[in-house]
Motif scaffolding. Structure first.
Motif, short mmCIF file in Angstrom:
data_model
loop_
_atom_site.label_atom_id
_atom_site.label_comp_id
_atom_site.label_asym_id
_atom_site.label_seq_id
_atom_site.Cartn_x
_atom_site.Cartn_y
_atom_site.Cartn_z
N UNK A 1 36.38 35.78 41.82
CA UNK A 1 36.63 36.76 40.77
C UNK A 1 37.72 37.83 40.99
N UNK A 2 38.28 38.38 40.13
CA UNK A 2 39.33 39.34 40.30
C UNK A 2 38.88 40.33 39.18
N UNK A 3 38.34 41.45 39.78
CA UNK A 3 38.12 42.58 38.77
C UNK A 3 39.07 43.74 38.74
N UNK A 4 39.49 44.17 37.66
CA UNK A 4 40.42 45.35 37.73
C UNK A 4 39.91 46.76 37.14
N UNK A 5 40.26 47.75 37.47
CA UNK A 5 39.80 49.04 37.04
C UNK A 5 41.31 50.13 36.84
N UNK A 6 41.36 50.44 35.62
CA UNK A 6 42.51 51.31 35.48
C UNK A 6 42.09 52.63 34.96
N UNK A 7 42.83 53.72 35.16
CA UNK A 7 42.47 54.86 34.84
C UNK A 7 43.28 56.02 34.02
N UNK A 8 42.64 56.78 33.03
CA UNK A 8 43.58 57.45 32.49
C UNK A 8 42.73 58.97 32.52
N UNK B 1 38.65 41.83 44.36
CA UNK B 1 38.82 40.60 44.59
C UNK B 1 37.55 39.89 45.74
N UNK B 2 36.89 39.07 44.95
CA UNK B 2 35.78 38.17 45.61
C UNK B 2 36.28 36.71 45.39
N UNK B 3 36.43 36.15 46.72
CA UNK B 3 36.75 34.74 46.82
C UNK B 3 35.75 33.77 47.37
N UNK B 4 35.74 32.58 46.87
CA UNK B 4 34.64 31.57 47.55
C UNK B 4 35.65 30.45 47.99
N UNK C 1 40.42 39.11 35.27
CA UNK C 1 41.54 38.25 35.18
C UNK C 1 41.34 37.27 36.05
N UNK C 2 41.83 36.06 35.57
CA UNK C 2 41.36 34.79 36.24
C UNK C 2 42.36 34.25 37.31
N UNK C 3 41.76 33.63 38.32
CA UNK C 3 42.88 32.89 39.36
C UNK C 3 43.07 31.67 38.70
#
Length: 194
Positions: free
Chosen positions: A39-46, A190-193, A55-57
């Motif tokens: 998994x790829x998680x994103x966090x954006x700030x305002x 990012x968490x990779x297997x 978002x997917x690999x």
């Protein structure tokens, strides 16, 4: 006696040379990442809060020499970008805006990539990685930490979108945005297997 010493010296020199040139070099072992389990998680700030999503690999691999990480490369499907903190109309609006030319222009740039260029061990199972990150066709170096545990790898990456011409709501490009300002840096977890 002098002849024996000379013969011994020559044997040592040529023997050492022969040994050095015939030692086989081992190629790094490439381990493919399981994109469905990663998994790829994103966090954006305002100024007024933040948004999160995933978002997917599309592909990925890590390279090892023995147990040591020595390389890696990844592809991300930017068209898969979704928000996880909103629902309904607001979710659809945010996702549409992020995919538009105001942000990531996914119709023109559907893939982002990361290629490791340097890996330094910083401790047991820990590495400092520098890589070439390409977003919107622009490639810039980025440095982050990676931890490896068995067949899992984790990383936290801070990306400055201004480096990739992602301008919308950026104080780096526009003045007087006030509470409409969206900060340039966003986080990827990012968490990779593999």
């Amino acid at each position: 006696m002098k002849r024996n010493v000379l013969s011994l010296a020559l044997a040592i020199v040529f023997g050492a040379t022969a040994t050095a040139t015939t030692t086989p070099t081992t190629e790094p072992v490439k381990k493919e990442v399981n994109t469905a389990e990663s998994s790829v998680m994103w966090k954006a700030y305002k100024v007024t809060g933040s948004h999160t999503g995933v978002v997917q690999l599309t592909e990925g691999a890590l390279s090892f020499e023995g147990d040591a990480l020595v390389g890696g490369n990844f592809g991300v499907d930017m068209t898969s970008l979704i928000s996880t903190d909103l629902e309904g109309e607001y979710k659809a609006k945010l996702e549409g805006h992020l995919k538009s030319d105001d942000f990531f222009g996914v119709a023109t740039y559907p893939t982002s990539t990361l290629v490791f260029t340097d890996v330094k061990s910083t401790g047991k199972n820990s590495y400092e990685v520098t890589g070439d990150l390409t977003i919107k066709g622009i490639t810039k170096p980025i440095t982050f930490d990676v931890s490896i545990y068995g067949s899992k790898a984790t990383a936290s990456v801070k990306v400055d979108r201004a480096n990739y011409n992602v301008r919308y709501g950026s104080g780096s490009f526009f003045d007087n945005l006030g509470d409409k300002t969206i900060y340039d840096e966003f986080d990827l977890v990012v968490d990779l297997q593999f």
